[in-house]
Design an enzyme around this catalytic site. Sequence first.
Site, PDB file in Angstrom:
ATOM      1  CE  LYS A 259      10.414 -12.379 -15.966  1.00  0.00           C
ATOM      2  NZ  LYS A 259       9.734 -12.578 -17.256  1.00  0.00           N
TER       3      LYS A 259
ATOM      4  CB  SER B 116       5.851 -12.282 -16.463  1.00  0.00           C
ATOM      5  OG  SER B 116       6.816 -12.780 -17.366  1.00  0.00           O
TER       6      SER B 116
ATOM      7  CB  SER C 214       7.082 -11.933 -20.501  1.00  0.00           C
ATOM      8  OG  SER C 214       5.984 -12.784 -20.293  1.00  0.00           O
TER       9      SER C 214
END
Lengths: 517, 108
Positions: free
Chosen positions: A69, A164, A188
């Site tokens: 990420k 996210s 997330s």
Amino acid sequence: QVSAALKEGHVSPTELCQRCLSLIKSTKLLNAYITVAEETALKQAEESEKRYRRGQPLGVLDGIPIAVKDNFNTAGIETTCASNMLKGYVSPYNATVVQKLLDQGAVLLGKTNLDEFAMGSGSTDGVFGPVRNPWSYSRQYKEKSASKAHSEDKESNWVITGGSSGGSAAAVSSFTCFAALGSDTGGSTRNPAAHCGVVGLKPTYGLISRHGLIPLVNSMDVPGILTRCVDDAAVVLGSLAGHDPKDSTTIQDNFKPFELPSLTDVSKLSIGIPKEYHAPGLSSEILALWSKAADLFKNAGAKVIEVSLPHTRYSIVCYHVLCTAEVASNMARFDGLEYGHRSDMNKSTESMYAATRREGFNDVVRGRILSGNYFLLKQNYENYFIKAQKVRRLIANDFVKVFGSGVDVLLTPTTLTDAVPYMEFIKEDNRTRSAQDDILTQAANMAGLPAISVPTALSERGLPVGFQFIGRSFQEKQLLTVAKWFEKQVKFPMIQLEEVKRHDHNAFQHQKSASFS
Amino acid sequence: QKVTVEMLDHLEHLALVDFRDAEGVERLQKAIQFADQLHEVNTDGVEPMDSVLEDRCLYLREDDVTEGNCTNELLKNAREKVEEYFVAPPGNIPLPKLEERETFLQRS
């Protein structure tokens, strides 16, 4: 499986890397990746190949393509957090978790897309655009929406990944990598895992180092692991967990990596069903699946009991206050002086800071900073911030009581519904959405407990639904053992990707066989 | 109660970010309203919790220098620099007052 294939020479690391890279190119529409590190990935793959030829692979992860990420620092590779504030920022160091993966020989394919600074539950609010759920292009989804969609509608019918860590989830789900790192502050990692039909593990707070993970909420952030099966998650966990002198919030206990046993007898297990997780907005479909999931355990002889976590409904409010407060503090480092975006305004330091920040942050981030500052004002500190910290203790105590009464693991849905179409999702603002979507996942972060989302079944719309197991602090082995047993029982179907991936169905058969362990 | 313009201005000063438009202000209003739900909870006698690891001792490293000398690496990411210094505009100049600033709040 792919690790064994690498060992036996059925496929080489460079071949594997190249296939993944070309798959990333053909699935560009998903917008899962912000940066693809093609050159360095191929170099890493070559090094790995040399090791395999010498018969000296570093371990199970040697040669395995992974994605990270974009809020983890990666040396020499741009790290943006999907924000204008960090566009062009090239990290001078590797986050500890990234370093650990590289030390094991993993091949870093690239950085994945997210909501700006990991704030959001849809992976729709980053400056590089939203991430599309690969299941939007699956035969399973298309068949179910065939009656409603006309050819013009098909384009706009795509669903969100959740967030996210949406990019990471989409990357794993669409086979472009075998594992990905996400982060989990309010859900997330688990939220997009559930929407994308992959496994999402949130480890206990303090187990895995946060050094190099750009912080959101220091007291709740953890790196998250996304994989296609529970065994893979255990392997990755094994290589990441453990004390890091560079992160003093990691515990000093010795961590021993483990292999998951294949449970056959669950009669000694006690599964708790927290009644407050039957939250408003929970779809009837998921409610029914929850019941079925509980029955799976019951019929196998486990003890399944209803439990109560009375402060659940305040978890999201508590999170809202603590999160914005910590964000207000953590985002203060972005002033344009040492790294990141810098405004041309140079009348004074303060005006330069102000201009830099107004140019660099999006509405969501600025909104949270301002709210956080409000709650931290002297006149509000006691009533909001301290109050929230007290409520936090009540929430954590709820779990202590339940686990203390003999329950081993809690079973809850991960999300309220299956993935919604993007066009619908954006009708509500980020804060409202986060408040709705984080409701089932947030409390585990409050209490620092480990939790995992396991893909369970397809909804009536042909989209994945995941269920969550919450375990005791630092009892990841038990948690994952139960999750693995569950995974085996539900036999979640493989995604049948169509349009996005136009090439070579057969050549990818190896990768499609899911796991690397 | 609505948040006053003075308060909004104060927050913009503290945070050094702007509300940008009516939506931004509305966002704060809603955030406060949402947070007010906390007051429904009885927290008498409850201690605030800073960290879930509060029962453990924090790890402290030895006070030895083990790494560093990466000045060049770190300066690479700064836009304005001179030799080994980060360059900042003049300090000690406060942000202009509300009337003189270009901010949305002026119009409210």
